[in-house]
Design an enzyme around this catalytic site. Structure first.
Site, PDB file in Angstrom:
ATOM      1  N   HIS A 103      26.469  29.305  37.689  1.00  0.00           N
ATOM      2  CA  HIS A 103      27.727  28.832  37.124  1.00  0.00           C
ATOM      3  C   HIS A 103      28.032  27.475  37.735  1.00  0.00           C
ATOM      4  O   HIS A 103      28.265  27.382  38.942  1.00  0.00           O
ATOM      5  CB  HIS A 103      28.795  29.866  37.515  1.00  0.00           C
ATOM      6  CG  HIS A 103      30.120  29.663  36.880  1.00  0.00           C
ATOM      7  ND1 HIS A 103      31.164  29.059  37.513  1.00  0.00           N
ATOM      8  CD2 HIS A 103      30.569  30.008  35.647  1.00  0.00           C
ATOM      9  CE1 HIS A 103      32.213  29.057  36.709  1.00  0.00           C
ATOM     10  NE2 HIS A 103      31.888  29.619  35.575  1.00  0.00           N
TER      11      HIS A 103
ATOM     12  N   HIS B 167      45.858  72.299  32.469  1.00  0.00           N
ATOM     13  CA  HIS B 167      44.653  71.471  32.331  1.00  0.00           C
ATOM     14  C   HIS B 167      43.400  72.263  32.694  1.00  0.00           C
ATOM     15  O   HIS B 167      42.417  72.266  31.952  1.00  0.00           O
ATOM     16  CB  HIS B 167      44.747  70.233  33.237  1.00  0.00           C
ATOM     17  CG  HIS B 167      45.715  69.206  32.746  1.00  0.00           C
ATOM     18  ND1 HIS B 167      45.339  67.930  32.411  1.00  0.00           N
ATOM     19  CD2 HIS B 167      47.049  69.272  32.526  1.00  0.00           C
ATOM     20  CE1 HIS B 167      46.401  67.248  32.013  1.00  0.00           C
ATOM     21  NE2 HIS B 167      47.451  68.048  32.077  1.00  0.00           N
TER      22      HIS B 167
HETATM   23  C1  HCA Z   1      36.222  29.709  38.061  1.00  0.00           C
HETATM   24  C2  HCA Z   1      36.906  29.912  36.754  1.00  0.00           C
HETATM   25  C3  HCA Z   1      36.422  31.041  35.894  1.00  0.00           C
HETATM   26  C4  HCA Z   1      35.284  30.628  34.974  1.00  0.00           C
HETATM   27  C5  HCA Z   1      34.969  31.566  33.858  1.00  0.00           C
HETATM   28  C6  HCA Z   1      33.902  31.094  32.920  1.00  0.00           C
HETATM   29  C7  HCA Z   1      37.639  31.431  35.047  1.00  0.00           C
HETATM   30  O1  HCA Z   1      36.626  30.361  39.045  1.00  0.00           O
HETATM   31  O2  HCA Z   1      35.325  28.894  38.157  1.00  0.00           O
HETATM   32  O3  HCA Z   1      33.076  30.284  33.286  1.00  0.00           O
HETATM   33  O4  HCA Z   1      33.901  31.587  31.767  1.00  0.00           O
HETATM   34  O5  HCA Z   1      38.229  32.479  35.298  1.00  0.00           O
HETATM   35  O6  HCA Z   1      38.001  30.644  34.186  1.00  0.00           O
HETATM   36  O7  HCA Z   1      36.030  32.158  36.671  1.00  0.00           O
END
Ligand code: HCA
Ligand code: CU
Length: 376
Positions: free
Chosen positions: A74, A291
């Site tokens: 990510h 139950h």
């Molecule tokens: C983060 C944000 C994220 C990304 C979610 C995604 C969020 O902490 O980087 O990439 O779809 O909640 O928006 O976790």
């Protein structure tokens, strides 16, 4: 709409690392990745290699593991970040850009046009490397829907594999999720991933609503750990989908769920929540007389999920003031004891009388049953 697809992007090793008490060692990460792979999730999402040197090394270690799950990382939506990700050998990258006014103003300061330009370049480059890419609008539900549509149309045209909807702050309602997901479904042909935070307690409902409206991939973490109070717990979305479309979870090793929860619970030092679907300590306990009577006759009367599918056992509780004689007869039967109906009714009164004073331990109840059988 009938749900026809459900794939899991498990983010315990990314969103889960953002949970307050979490600190995973390399061994922890490998154990989690192995566990998720054995369970059968389709994707394992990991922290960006740019986060720290150890994060990069751990990502490479998980990439090198024998596995069936695809490994994603990510990263921010920049050419530099995706190049670092691709260099680690990942199968895919999950990129995001903050598109809400909040994030445009307080995070990166870019306009929607600038976001689109960068995103299209990033999608094109990642695809040219033979790596898959998902693009997500962070804080999707506080983003102007027209802008959201414009961004997704542009990345879809650039060849993105999935678009992601993220309820970053946990503000969305199930109806709103259904509406927005349906709009995106109508606008793009690629897969749709959904990421739901649980600040207002709607994460699982929202994820289900997204699936129902055409999303194909749901982000989960083991126990639901993540920023603040977390996201969709793996066990909860499995329970939700299983009651509606059991075929869609048939290929997962459901008997491994409880072990995954226990493993992460001990790593991060928080208990498995009592109210966790499937894995909560009391998820299959039946207590009140009405139950237990019905469950003993047919478990389906008060159970929508069969504990046996998850390697768990049903508990019929009998040593308390809400008990009934059916439950006591059942326990007696398990001990190889038989009572006539009058004796059972007397015993039930006696158990209730004692339990009014304090809870009766199971060993104590068994002693009562044995002593009563001896004088019968
Ligand atoms: C983060 C944000 C994220 C990304 C979610 C995604 C969020 O902490 O980087 O990439 O779809 O909640 O928006 O976790
Ligand atoms: Cu998140």
């Amino acid at each position: 709409m009938t749900i026809t697809r459900f794939e899991i992007v498990d983010s315990t090793l990314r969103e889960g690392e953002q949970f307050g008490p979490a600190h995973f060692t390399t061994d922890d990460k490998l154990s989690i990745a192995r566990g998720l792979d054995a369970f059968g999730v389709e994707f394992i999402e990991m922290t960006s290699p740019l986060a720290s040197p150890q994060s990069a090394a751990d990502l490479r270690a998980v990439v090198a593991m024998p596995r069936r799950a695809r490994v994603l990382t990510h990263v921010r939506c920049t050419l530099d970040d995706v190049a670092r990700a691709v260099d680690c050998g990942v199968d895919g990258v999950n990129v995001l850009f903050g598109t809400s006014a909040w994030l445009q103003n307080h995070s990166h300061g870019r306009s929607i046009d600038a976001i689109i330009e960068e995103a299209v370049a990033v999608v094109g480059w990642v695809r040219s490397q033979g790596v898959e890419i998902r693009f997500s609008c962070e804080d999707s539900f506080r983003t102007d829907p027209a802008e959201l549509g414009r961004v997704y149309a542009a990345v879809a045209a650039a060849g993105v594999d999935r678009v992601g909807l993220a309820d970053t702050v946990g503000i969305a309602t199930p109806n709103q999720v259904a509406e927005v997901t349906a709009q995106v479904r109508a606008a793009v042909t690629c897969d749709i991933e959904f990421h739901a935070h649980d600040d207002a307690g709607c994460a699982v409902a929202n994820a289900f609503s997204a699936l129902d409206a055409g999303a194909t991939h749901i982000d989960t973490t083991i126990l639901g750990i993540g920023e603040r109070n977390g996201i969709v717990p793996l066990s909860a979305i499995i329970a939700r989908v299983m009651t509606i479309a059991p075929d869609l979870v048939a290929n997962y090793h459901l008997e491994l769920l409880a072990g995954l929860d226990e493993m992460v619970s001990s790593m991060v030092g928080v208990p498995v929540p009592f109210n966790a679907p499937i894995t909560g300590a009391h998820a299959f306990s039946h207590k009140a007389g009405m139950h237990t009577k019905a469950v003993l006759s047919d478990p389906g009367s008060y159970e929508i999920l069969d504990p046996a599918h998850f390697g768990r056992t049903r508990q019929i509780m009998s040593g308390h003031r809400l008990t009934g004689w059916n439950a006591l007869r059942h326990r007696a039967g398990e001990l190889g004891l038989r009572f006539d109906e009058d004796r059972l009714r007397e015993l039930t009164i006696e158990v209730k009388r004692r339990a009014d004073v304090r809870p009766i331990e199971s060993a104590e109840l068994d002693d009562m049953l044995r002593a009563s059988a001896a004088i019968q």
